[in-house]
Write a protein that holds these residues in place. Sequence first.
Motif, PDB file in Angstrom:
ATOM      1  N   VAL A 296      -4.783   1.915  -8.303  1.00  0.00           N
ATOM      2  CA  VAL A 296      -4.017   3.141  -8.090  1.00  0.00           C
ATOM      3  C   VAL A 296      -4.938   4.323  -8.342  1.00  0.00           C
ATOM      4  CG1 VAL A 296      -2.020   4.493  -8.778  1.00  0.00           C
ATOM      5  CG2 VAL A 296      -1.902   1.995  -8.809  1.00  0.00           C
ATOM      6  N   GLU A 297      -5.031   5.187  -7.345  1.00  0.00           N
ATOM      7  CA  GLU A 297      -5.844   6.392  -7.460  1.00  0.00           C
ATOM      8  C   GLU A 297      -4.958   7.593  -7.167  1.00  0.00           C
ATOM      9  OE1 GLU A 297      -9.264   5.832  -4.954  1.00  0.00           O
ATOM     10  OE2 GLU A 297      -9.698   3.881  -5.836  1.00  0.00           O
ATOM     11  N   GLU A 298      -5.530   8.772  -7.121  1.00  0.00           N
ATOM     12  CA  GLU A 298      -4.748   9.995  -6.904  1.00  0.00           C
ATOM     13  C   GLU A 298      -4.072  10.044  -5.539  1.00  0.00           C
ATOM     14  OE1 GLU A 298      -4.015  12.601  -8.979  1.00  0.00           O
ATOM     15  OE2 GLU A 298      -4.870  11.328 -10.526  1.00  0.00           O
ATOM     16  N   THR A 299      -4.724   9.520  -4.505  1.00  0.00           N
ATOM     17  CA  THR A 299      -4.195   9.697  -3.156  1.00  0.00           C
ATOM     18  C   THR A 299      -3.677   8.416  -2.508  1.00  0.00           C
ATOM     19  OG1 THR A 299      -6.401   9.436  -2.207  1.00  0.00           O
ATOM     20  CG2 THR A 299      -5.685  11.684  -2.713  1.00  0.00           C
ATOM     21  N   VAL A 300      -3.985   7.272  -3.075  1.00  0.00           N
ATOM     22  CA  VAL A 300      -3.522   6.010  -2.493  1.00  0.00           C
ATOM     23  C   VAL A 300      -3.495   4.949  -3.587  1.00  0.00           C
ATOM     24  CG1 VAL A 300      -5.777   5.103  -1.782  1.00  0.00           C
ATOM     25  CG2 VAL A 300      -3.736   4.479  -0.485  1.00  0.00           C
ATOM     26  N   GLY A 301      -2.624   3.985  -3.408  1.00  0.00           N
ATOM     27  CA  GLY A 301      -2.554   2.881  -4.353  1.00  0.00           C
ATOM     28  C   GLY A 301      -2.127   1.617  -3.643  1.00  0.00           C
ATOM     29  N   TRP A 302      -2.570   0.483  -4.152  1.00  0.00           N
ATOM     30  CA  TRP A 302      -2.135  -0.791  -3.591  1.00  0.00           C
ATOM     31  C   TRP A 302      -1.908  -1.796  -4.704  1.00  0.00           C
ATOM     32  CZ3 TRP A 302      -5.248  -4.819  -4.825  1.00  0.00           C
ATOM     33  CH2 TRP A 302      -6.594  -4.568  -5.053  1.00  0.00           C
ATOM     34  N   ILE A 303      -1.028  -2.729  -4.426  1.00  0.00           N
ATOM     35  CA  ILE A 303      -0.693  -3.796  -5.359  1.00  0.00           C
ATOM     36  C   ILE A 303      -0.606  -5.099  -4.567  1.00  0.00           C
ATOM     37  CG2 ILE A 303       1.089  -4.746  -6.889  1.00  0.00           C
ATOM     38  CD1 ILE A 303       2.012  -1.898  -7.426  1.00  0.00           C
TER      39      ILE A 303
ATOM     40  N   THR B 197       0.860  -1.178   0.000  1.00  0.00           N
ATOM     41  CA  THR B 197       0.000   0.000   0.000  1.00  0.00           C
ATOM     42  C   THR B 197       0.896   1.228   0.000  1.00  0.00           C
ATOM     43  OG1 THR B 197      -1.685  -1.215   1.223  1.00  0.00           O
ATOM     44  CG2 THR B 197      -1.891   1.188   1.165  1.00  0.00           C
ATOM     45  N   PHE B 198       0.719   2.061  -1.031  1.00  0.00           N
ATOM     46  CA  PHE B 198       1.577   3.218  -1.247  1.00  0.00           C
ATOM     47  C   PHE B 198       0.892   4.488  -0.773  1.00  0.00           C
ATOM     48  CE2 PHE B 198       2.657  -0.007  -4.291  1.00  0.00           C
ATOM     49  CZ  PHE B 198       4.030   0.011  -4.337  1.00  0.00           C
ATOM     50  N   PRO B 199       1.569   5.299   0.049  1.00  0.00           N
ATOM     51  CA  PRO B 199       1.009   6.594   0.434  1.00  0.00           C
ATOM     52  C   PRO B 199       1.054   7.558  -0.752  1.00  0.00           C
ATOM     53  CG  PRO B 199       3.215   6.358   1.329  1.00  0.00           C
ATOM     54  CD  PRO B 199       2.868   5.050   0.667  1.00  0.00           C
ATOM     55  N   GLU B 200       0.325   8.625  -0.637  1.00  0.00           N
ATOM     56  CA  GLU B 200       0.166   9.572  -1.739  1.00  0.00           C
ATOM     57  C   GLU B 200       1.498  10.058  -2.315  1.00  0.00           C
ATOM     58  OE1 GLU B 200      -2.256  13.698  -2.762  1.00  0.00           O
ATOM     59  OE2 GLU B 200      -2.338  12.874  -0.741  1.00  0.00           O
ATOM     60  N   HIS B 201       2.470  10.346  -1.470  1.00  0.00           N
ATOM     61  CA  HIS B 201       3.725  10.904  -1.975  1.00  0.00           C
ATOM     62  C   HIS B 201       4.568   9.895  -2.776  1.00  0.00           C
ATOM     63  CE1 HIS B 201       5.240   9.115   1.766  1.00  0.00           C
ATOM     64  NE2 HIS B 201       6.430   9.161   1.210  1.00  0.00           N
ATOM     65  N   LEU B 202       4.204   8.619  -2.746  1.00  0.00           N
ATOM     66  CA  LEU B 202       4.956   7.616  -3.502  1.00  0.00           C
ATOM     67  C   LEU B 202       4.216   7.098  -4.733  1.00  0.00           C
ATOM     68  CD1 LEU B 202       6.449   5.440  -0.608  1.00  0.00           C
ATOM     69  CD2 LEU B 202       7.609   7.159  -2.007  1.00  0.00           C
ATOM     70  N   ILE B 203       2.983   7.547  -4.938  1.00  0.00           N
ATOM     71  CA  ILE B 203       2.145   7.022  -6.028  1.00  0.00           C
ATOM     72  C   ILE B 203       2.837   7.136  -7.386  1.00  0.00           C
ATOM     73  CG2 ILE B 203      -0.011   7.392  -7.324  1.00  0.00           C
ATOM     74  CD1 ILE B 203      -0.682   6.127  -4.794  1.00  0.00           C
ATOM     75  N   ARG B 204       3.469   8.234  -7.665  1.00  0.00           N
ATOM     76  CA  ARG B 204       4.059   8.465  -8.992  1.00  0.00           C
ATOM     77  C   ARG B 204       5.532   8.054  -9.092  1.00  0.00           C
ATOM     78  NH1 ARG B 204       0.480  11.293 -12.100  1.00  0.00           N
ATOM     79  NH2 ARG B 204      -1.173  12.355 -10.986  1.00  0.00           N
ATOM     80  N   GLN B 205       6.062   7.439  -8.050  1.00  0.00           N
ATOM     81  CA  GLN B 205       7.464   7.021  -8.066  1.00  0.00           C
ATOM     82  C   GLN B 205       7.592   5.628  -8.701  1.00  0.00           C
ATOM     83  OE1 GLN B 205       9.912   9.139  -7.029  1.00  0.00           O
ATOM     84  NE2 GLN B 205       8.192  10.544  -6.805  1.00  0.00           N
ATOM     85  N   PRO B 206       8.700   5.363  -9.389  1.00  0.00           N
ATOM     86  CA  PRO B 206       8.899   4.057 -10.049  1.00  0.00           C
ATOM     87  C   PRO B 206       9.413   2.987  -9.080  1.00  0.00           C
ATOM     88  CG  PRO B 206      10.736   5.477 -10.530  1.00  0.00           C
ATOM     89  CD  PRO B 206       9.753   6.303  -9.723  1.00  0.00           C
ATOM     90  N   ILE B 207       8.659   2.731  -8.046  1.00  0.00           N
ATOM     91  CA  ILE B 207       9.076   1.822  -6.971  1.00  0.00           C
ATOM     92  C   ILE B 207       9.285   0.399  -7.491  1.00  0.00           C
ATOM     93  CG2 ILE B 207       8.448   0.863  -4.719  1.00  0.00           C
ATOM     94  CD1 ILE B 207       8.969   3.908  -4.681  1.00  0.00           C
TER      95      ILE B 207
END
Length: 79
Positions: free
Chosen positions: A38-45, A9-19
């Motif tokens: 993946v949405e604007e404020t949170v994402g999960w994989i 689960t990615f916090p908002e500040h990491l959503i656009r990073q190539p993790i």
Amino acid sequence: MTHVRVKLTFPEHLIRQPIIARLVREFDVVPNIRRANVEETVGWIVCELGGEDEAVDRAIDWLKDLGVQVERLGDVVES
């Protein structure tokens, strides 16, 4: 070689990073993405991380250090 199923689960500040790309490049871990949202404020994989035991453990520790919430769902048994 190990395969571990995790939910990341990615916090908002990491959503656009190539993790995920960095996992592959820096830790020699192969992700097999099973589900994602993946949405604007949170994402999960939900994915399976494959690789050498030590590499997978280091990758998981790195994700946690970045601020990614890592929920280990279990090891994947392959026949």
